[in-house]
Design a protein around this motif. Structure first.
Motif, PDB file in Angstrom:
ATOM      1  N   LYS A  83      42.072  39.306  34.328  1.00 10.35           N
ATOM      2  CA  LYS A  83      43.005  38.405  33.652  1.00 10.35           C
ATOM      3  C   LYS A  83      43.950  37.802  34.697  1.00 10.35           C
ATOM      4  O   LYS A  83      44.919  38.440  35.108  1.00 10.35           O
ATOM      5  CB  LYS A  83      43.793  39.160  32.584  1.00 10.35           C
ATOM      6  CG  LYS A  83      44.691  38.265  31.716  1.00 10.35           C
ATOM      7  CD  LYS A  83      45.563  39.095  30.791  1.00 10.35           C
ATOM      8  CE  LYS A  83      44.740  39.864  29.781  1.00 10.35           C
ATOM      9  NZ  LYS A  83      45.610  40.611  28.817  1.00 10.35           N
ATOM     10  N   PRO A  84      43.692  36.569  35.152  1.00 15.66           N
ATOM     11  CA  PRO A  84      44.536  35.965  36.196  1.00 15.66           C
ATOM     12  C   PRO A  84      45.993  35.832  35.752  1.00 15.66           C
ATOM     13  O   PRO A  84      46.288  35.528  34.590  1.00 15.66           O
ATOM     14  CB  PRO A  84      43.907  34.581  36.398  1.00 15.66           C
ATOM     15  CG  PRO A  84      42.506  34.710  35.888  1.00 15.66           C
ATOM     16  CD  PRO A  84      42.584  35.687  34.749  1.00 15.66           C
ATOM     17  N   GLY A  85      46.903  36.091  36.679  1.00  9.01           N
ATOM     18  CA  GLY A  85      48.321  35.920  36.407  1.00  9.01           C
ATOM     19  C   GLY A  85      48.958  37.016  35.584  1.00  9.01           C
ATOM     20  O   GLY A  85      50.118  36.889  35.179  1.00  9.01           O
ATOM     21  N   SER A  86      48.248  38.113  35.347  1.00  6.44           N
ATOM     22  CA  SER A  86      48.792  39.179  34.510  1.00  6.44           C
ATOM     23  C   SER A  86      49.651  40.163  35.302  1.00  6.44           C
ATOM     24  O   SER A  86      50.259  41.059  34.720  1.00  6.44           O
ATOM     25  CB  SER A  86      47.664  39.927  33.794  1.00  6.44           C
ATOM     26  OG  SER A  86      46.669  40.353  34.721  1.00  6.44           O
ATOM     27  N   SER A  87      49.701  40.007  36.633  1.00  7.76           N
ATOM     28  CA  SER A  87      50.547  40.857  37.476  1.00  7.76           C
ATOM     29  C   SER A  87      51.139  40.009  38.587  1.00  7.76           C
ATOM     30  O   SER A  87      50.510  39.067  39.071  1.00  7.76           O
ATOM     31  CB  SER A  87      49.710  41.996  38.080  1.00  7.76           C
ATOM     32  OG  SER A  87      50.441  42.693  39.084  1.00  7.76           O
ATOM     33  N   MET A  88      52.349  40.364  39.010  1.00  9.17           N
ATOM     34  CA  MET A  88      53.017  39.678  40.111  1.00  9.17           C
ATOM     35  C   MET A  88      52.912  40.477  41.413  1.00  9.17           C
ATOM     36  O   MET A  88      53.527  40.125  42.413  1.00  9.17           O
ATOM     37  CB  MET A  88      54.493  39.445  39.768  1.00  9.17           C
ATOM     38  CG  MET A  88      54.725  38.645  38.493  1.00  9.17           C
ATOM     39  SD  MET A  88      53.991  36.993  38.594  1.00  9.17           S
ATOM     40  CE  MET A  88      55.064  36.263  39.841  1.00  9.17           C
ATOM     41  N   LEU A  89      52.131  41.553  41.417  1.00  9.70           N
ATOM     42  CA  LEU A  89      52.092  42.444  42.574  1.00  9.70           C
ATOM     43  C   LEU A  89      51.515  41.753  43.808  1.00  9.70           C
ATOM     44  O   LEU A  89      52.041  41.910  44.918  1.00  9.70           O
ATOM     45  CB  LEU A  89      51.263  43.692  42.243  1.00  9.70           C
ATOM     46  CG  LEU A  89      51.144  44.728  43.360  1.00  9.70           C
ATOM     47  CD1 LEU A  89      52.507  45.357  43.664  1.00  9.70           C
ATOM     48  CD2 LEU A  89      50.135  45.818  42.977  1.00  9.70           C
ATOM     49  N   LEU A  90      50.430  41.013  43.638  1.00  8.80           N
ATOM     50  CA  LEU A  90      49.771  40.331  44.749  1.00  8.80           C
ATOM     51  C   LEU A  90      50.163  38.855  44.717  1.00  8.80           C
ATOM     52  O   LEU A  90      49.873  38.167  43.725  1.00  8.80           O
ATOM     53  CB  LEU A  90      48.254  40.492  44.656  1.00  8.80           C
ATOM     54  CG  LEU A  90      47.741  41.935  44.570  1.00  8.80           C
ATOM     55  CD1 LEU A  90      46.227  41.953  44.393  1.00  8.80           C
ATOM     56  CD2 LEU A  90      48.143  42.724  45.804  1.00  8.80           C
ATOM     57  N   PRO A  91      50.813  38.337  45.747  1.00 12.19           N
ATOM     58  CA  PRO A  91      51.328  36.962  45.728  1.00 12.19           C
ATOM     59  C   PRO A  91      50.275  35.917  45.366  1.00 12.19           C
ATOM     60  O   PRO A  91      50.584  34.930  44.694  1.00 12.19           O
ATOM     61  CB  PRO A  91      51.852  36.760  47.158  1.00 12.19           C
ATOM     62  CG  PRO A  91      52.195  38.137  47.621  1.00 12.19           C
ATOM     63  CD  PRO A  91      51.164  39.033  46.997  1.00 12.19           C
ATOM     64  N   LYS A  92      49.040  36.105  45.806  1.00 12.96           N
ATOM     65  CA  LYS A  92      47.984  35.136  45.524  1.00 12.96           C
ATOM     66  C   LYS A  92      47.111  35.555  44.350  1.00 12.96           C
ATOM     67  O   LYS A  92      46.079  34.932  44.075  1.00 12.96           O
ATOM     68  CB  LYS A  92      47.125  34.930  46.772  1.00 12.96           C
ATOM     69  CG  LYS A  92      47.887  34.312  47.936  1.00 12.96           C
ATOM     70  CD  LYS A  92      46.975  34.089  49.130  1.00 12.96           C
ATOM     71  CE  LYS A  92      47.733  33.469  50.297  1.00 12.96           C
ATOM     72  NZ  LYS A  92      46.847  33.248  51.480  1.00 12.96           N
ATOM     73  N   GLY A  93      47.510  36.595  43.630  1.00 14.05           N
ATOM     74  CA  GLY A  93      46.753  37.058  42.477  1.00 14.05           C
ATOM     75  C   GLY A  93      45.549  37.893  42.869  1.00 14.05           C
ATOM     76  O   GLY A  93      45.303  38.189  44.034  1.00 14.05           O
TER      77      GLY A  93
END
Length: 203
Positions: A182-192
């Motif tokens: 699910k793209p954009g479901s976490s902010m942990l990795l800057p590039k997703g």
């Protein structure tokens, strides 16, 4: 790390939010250093088809796949030894793996938006009595678990960043896979994207 009562996934144990946001961020920093030493590569199946995930490993062994087959190797495809397994990852193992031996491989898979992992069993290890421990970081992924043989009903759940899944006992050889991210479901990795760490006893 806060160990709570696990959810049951056909005998697999799912520990929700085992890693705090701060612990996840610190682990990503360590993983970037591992990737610097042993770069991500795209494995291919024995038939020559590229997989949709990129991977590397840490520990005594790394898992690789190419036209020679699926196997563990003491060296990266580029020839270098694998970096050490991070201490935080070992602490997760100690929390959830019971009396198991020390892990010898930490397989690191990176899933982009379109990456998938078909239903499969982890069968390249010598001792199936030892668990497999999976750590999720980054975007959520739809995890599906089936049966020891192919076919039949399956059960699915979304794995979130910080979740830890343990496959042990009768559930150790269940088919399992990732249907989508699910793209954009976490902010942990800057590039997703999603990082999955899988700890195994190999020998």
């Amino acid at each position: 790390m806060q160990l709570s009562e696990p959810e049951d996934m056909r005998g697999m144990s799912l520990y929700r939010d085992l890693l705090s946001v701060g612990e996840q961020a610190a682990l990503v920093v360590e993983l970037r250093e591992i990737v610097r030493q042993a770069p991500l590569f795209t494995p291919v199946t024995p038939s020559g088809k590229p997989m949709s995930v990129r991977m590397t490993s840490a520990g005594r062994f790394g898992w690789i796949s190419d036209r020679k087959g699926y196997r563990y190797s003491a060296t990266h495809p580029d020839g270098m030894l694998w970096p050490a397994i991070p201490d935080m990852v070992r602490r997760v193992w100690d929390q959830v793996a019971g009396m198991a031996r020390e892990p010898e491989c930490c397989l690191i898979n990176f899933y982009g938006e379109e990456a998938r992992m078909g239903l499969h069993q982890d069968r390249d290890e010598a001792d199936f009595s030892q668990p497999v421990v999976s750590i999720s970081l980054g975007d959520e992924a739809l995890f599906r678990v089936g049966n020891r043989t192919r076919g039949g009903s399956t059960q699915s759940t979304w794995l979130r960043s910080g979740d830890v899944l343990v496959m042990a006992g009768e559930a150790r050889l269940l088919h399992h896979g990732i249907d989508r991210v699910k793209p954009g479901s976490s902010m942990l990795l800057p590039k997703g994207g999603r990082i999955n760490l899988t700890l195994r006893v190999v020998s």
